[in-house]
Scaffold this active site. Structure first.
Site, PDB file in Angstrom:
ATOM      1  N   ASP A  12      -5.464  -9.691   2.982  1.00  0.00           N
ATOM      2  CA  ASP A  12      -4.117  -9.415   2.506  1.00  0.00           C
ATOM      3  C   ASP A  12      -3.250  -9.155   3.737  1.00  0.00           C
ATOM      4  O   ASP A  12      -3.753  -8.713   4.769  1.00  0.00           O
ATOM      5  CB  ASP A  12      -4.151  -8.193   1.584  1.00  0.00           C
ATOM      6  CG  ASP A  12      -2.768  -7.753   1.159  1.00  0.00           C
ATOM      7  OD1 ASP A  12      -1.959  -8.612   0.775  1.00  0.00           O
ATOM      8  OD2 ASP A  12      -2.489  -6.530   1.233  1.00  0.00           O
ATOM      9  N   ASP A  14       0.474  -7.634   3.955  1.00  0.00           N
ATOM     10  CA  ASP A  14       1.250  -6.390   4.052  1.00  0.00           C
ATOM     11  C   ASP A  14       0.348  -5.197   3.758  1.00  0.00           C
ATOM     12  O   ASP A  14      -0.248  -5.113   2.684  1.00  0.00           O
ATOM     13  CB  ASP A  14       2.434  -6.436   3.076  1.00  0.00           C
ATOM     14  CG  ASP A  14       3.601  -5.600   3.584  1.00  0.00           C
ATOM     15  OD1 ASP A  14       3.439  -4.903   4.605  1.00  0.00           O
ATOM     16  OD2 ASP A  14       4.664  -5.649   2.950  1.00  0.00           O
ATOM     17  N   ASP A 207      -5.293  -3.652   0.648  1.00  0.00           N
ATOM     18  CA  ASP A 207      -4.907  -2.240   0.593  1.00  0.00           C
ATOM     19  C   ASP A 207      -4.512  -1.814  -0.814  1.00  0.00           C
ATOM     20  O   ASP A 207      -4.078  -0.683  -1.004  1.00  0.00           O
ATOM     21  CB  ASP A 207      -3.752  -1.952   1.566  1.00  0.00           C
ATOM     22  CG  ASP A 207      -2.467  -2.634   1.152  1.00  0.00           C
ATOM     23  OD1 ASP A 207      -2.542  -3.770   0.624  1.00  0.00           O
ATOM     24  OD2 ASP A 207      -1.391  -2.049   1.341  1.00  0.00           O
TER      25      ASP A 207
HETATM   26 MG   LIG Z   1      -0.956  -5.267   0.616  1.00  0.00          MG
END
Ligand SMILES: [Mg+2]
Length: 411
Positions: A12, A14, A207
Site C-alpha cells: 500500500d 499512503d 496500514d
Molecule cells: Mg494506506
C-alpha cells in the site's frame, strides 16, 4: 526475517511508503534492499484519481524506484476488469486521470447513449447532473462499478468525501449496489497478482485493517500491518487481524520479527450483522415443523429476521405464521447462535449479512398448514429421527438443543 519469507510484496502507498509527499522513515532504503534481493514489488493505491504514470513519477521524486508495470491503482484495476469482461462503452464519473486509464485500456467513454457500465470514482468536480445521469443509466441496465470503497480521504483540514460518498448517492438513487474494484475487493488483488508465476509467495503490507489486511486475507495472502502496536480486541479468527505488525518497512529485515500463519477464510466478509429468529415447533406426536426454503431449496426450521419495533419472541411467532400458516406461542428460549461459517448469508444482490439467531421452542395454538409459497415452498411435520437430508447446516444442532431441553445455549 519477513523479507526472506516472501517472493513478492504488495505495498500500500499512503501510510506505508509515504505520507503525503514525504517518504516514511526507512521506506526508501527498505524498498531498495527488497529490490536488490530480487523481490517482486507492486505498489497499490485505492486512489482512483491519478494515472499509473503519475504515481510512478511521484515515487521516483521521493527516491523510490518504481516501474509503470509495478503500479496498481484502483482506476487502472477498474480498466483491466472492464476490458477483461468486454465492456466496451462506459460512462465515467471521475477524474481526468481515471478517464485516461480507461481510454488507454481501449474503452470508449460516452457522454450520450447507453454504456455497458457506469464507473464512479472520486471526483472533486462531481455535480448533480453526473449523479442524475449515472443513476438513470444504471436503472436502464448499465453495470454499476465503483473504483474503490473509501468513504473519505485524509487532508490537512480533516477527512473529505471520497469515492464511497459519491457511490452511496448513486446507489441510493438507482437502488443498485456497485461492484467495487479497489481494496479490499478481490479485483484489485487479481490485478496486482496478474502475471506472477503460480506458487509465488506473496505478502500484502498495509496500514489499514478494513482494506489492506482484510483484502489480503480474502485473496489468500499474508497480511503485514504497518503500525506502532498490533490492533487490540480482534479475535484471531477475524480476517482483519494481521499476521505481523511492524513499525515501518525497515522491520521487514528484523530477524526477530514473528509471523503467524493466516487462518483460511471460511466465510465471506459481512457488511452488517442482523438479528434473526428461528422456531422449533413440535406437534402432539413430537414431530418437528420444517419448511422448504424458496431461496435455496433446503429444508429448515421456520426462521427469518427481526423487523423494526418487534420483540424477538414476536418475530419468531410472526415468521412461523407467515411461512406456514400456523399460529404459535413461544414457550422458551433454546439458544442464541452466531456461528459465522453457517450464519453468514450472501444475497443475490451481493449483500453479505451475518445473522445472530435466537431460537425458541414454540407451541401450536391455532391456524393450519398453508406454506406461503414465497419464502416457504412447502411445510410439514417430520419425526425427529427421520429428518430430510437436505437440511440447513446449523438446524439439526438447534433441534437437538431444543429436544434435550437445554436453555440458554450459545454458539
Ligand atoms: Mg494506506
Amino acid at each position: 526475517m519477513l523479507a526472506d519469507q516472501f517472493d513478492a510484496f504488495l505495498l500500500d502507498l499512503d501510510g506505508v511508503v509515504h505520507v503525503g509527499p514525504d517518504p516514511l522513515p526507512g521506506a526508501v532504503d527498505a524498498l531498495a534492499r527488497l529490490r536488490h534481493r530480487g523481490k517482486i514489488l507492486r505498489f497499490l493505491t485505492n486512489d482512483p484519481r491519478p494515472t499509473r504514470a503519475e504515481v510512478a513519477d511521484r515515487l521516483t521524486a521521493m527516491g523510490v524506484q518504481a516501474e509503470l508495470g509495478e503500479i496498481v491503482t484502483a482506476g487502472w484495476a477498474t480498466a483491466v476488469h472492464l476490458q477483461r469482461r468486454g465492456a466496451a462503452r462506459v460512462y465515467v464519473v471521475g477524474s481526468s486521470g481515471l478517464a485516461e486509464e480507461l481510454r488507454a485500456a481501449g474503452l470508449q467513454l460516452l457522454e450520450h447513449g447507453d454504456p455497458h457500465a457506469v464507473v464512479v470514482g472520486c471526483d472533486e468536480a462531481v455535480g448533480y447532473p453526473h449523479l442524475r445521469r449515472a443513476a438513470t443509466l444504471i436503472r436502464r441496465g448499465a453495470q454499476f462499478i465503483a473504483t474503490n470503497p473509501d468513504p473519505t480521504f485524509p487532508t490537512r483540514q480533516g477527512p473529505w468525501p471520497a469515492t464511497g460518498a459519491i457511490t452511496a448517492a448513486v446507489s441510493i438513487a438507482s437502488g443498485v449496489r456497485p461492484l467495487v474494484i479497489g481494496k479490499p475487493a478481490p479485483a484489485m488483488f487479481h490485478a496486482a497478482l496478474a502475471g506472477l508465476a503460480p506458487g509465488v509467495r506473496a505478502a500484502m503490507v498495509g496500514d489499514t485493517l478494513d482494506t489492506d489486511v482484510l483484502g489480503a486475507h480474502q485473496a489468500g495472502l499474508t497480511a503485514i500491518l504497518i503500525a506502532e502496536e498490533p490492533p487490540a480486541a480482534l479475535s484471531s479468527r477475524d480476517p482483519r487481524a494481521p499476521d505481523a505488525t511492524i513499525a515501518d518497512l525497515s522491520r521487514l529485515f528484523d530477524p526477530a520479527q514473528p509471523l503467524r500463519s493466516p487462518p483460511p477464510p471460511t466465510f465471506p466478509w459481512p457488511q452488517e450483522i442482523r438479528p434473526g429468529v428461528a422456531a422449533v415447533v413440535f406437534d402432539a406426536a413430537g414431530r418437528v415443523l420444517l419448511v422448504r426454503r424458496a431461496d435455496n431449496g433446503l429444508w429448515g426450521l421456520p426462521s427469518g429476521h427481526v423487523e423494526p419495533g418487534e420483540t424477538v419472541a414476536h418475530a419468531a411467532e410472526r415468521e412461523v405464521l407467515e411461512e406456514t400458516g400456523l399460529r404459535v406461542r413461544v414457550s422458551r428460549l433454546v439458544g442464541i447462535y452466531s456461528e459465522p461459517a453457517s450464519q453468514v448469508v450472501t444475497y443475490p444482490d451481493g449483500r453479505v449479512c451475518h445473522f445472530i439467531t435466537a431460537s425458541f421452542a414454540c407451541a401450536v395454538v391455532g391456524g393450519g398448514l398453508r406454506p406461503d409459497g414465497v419464502e416457504a415452498l412447502a411445510a410439514d411435520f417430520f419425526p425427529t429421527d427421520q429428518l430430510p437430508t437436505d437440511l440447513l447446516r446449523m438446524h439439526p444442532q438447534w433441534l437437538t438443543d431444543a429436544l434435550h431441553g437445554h436453555t440458554g445455549t450459545f454458539r
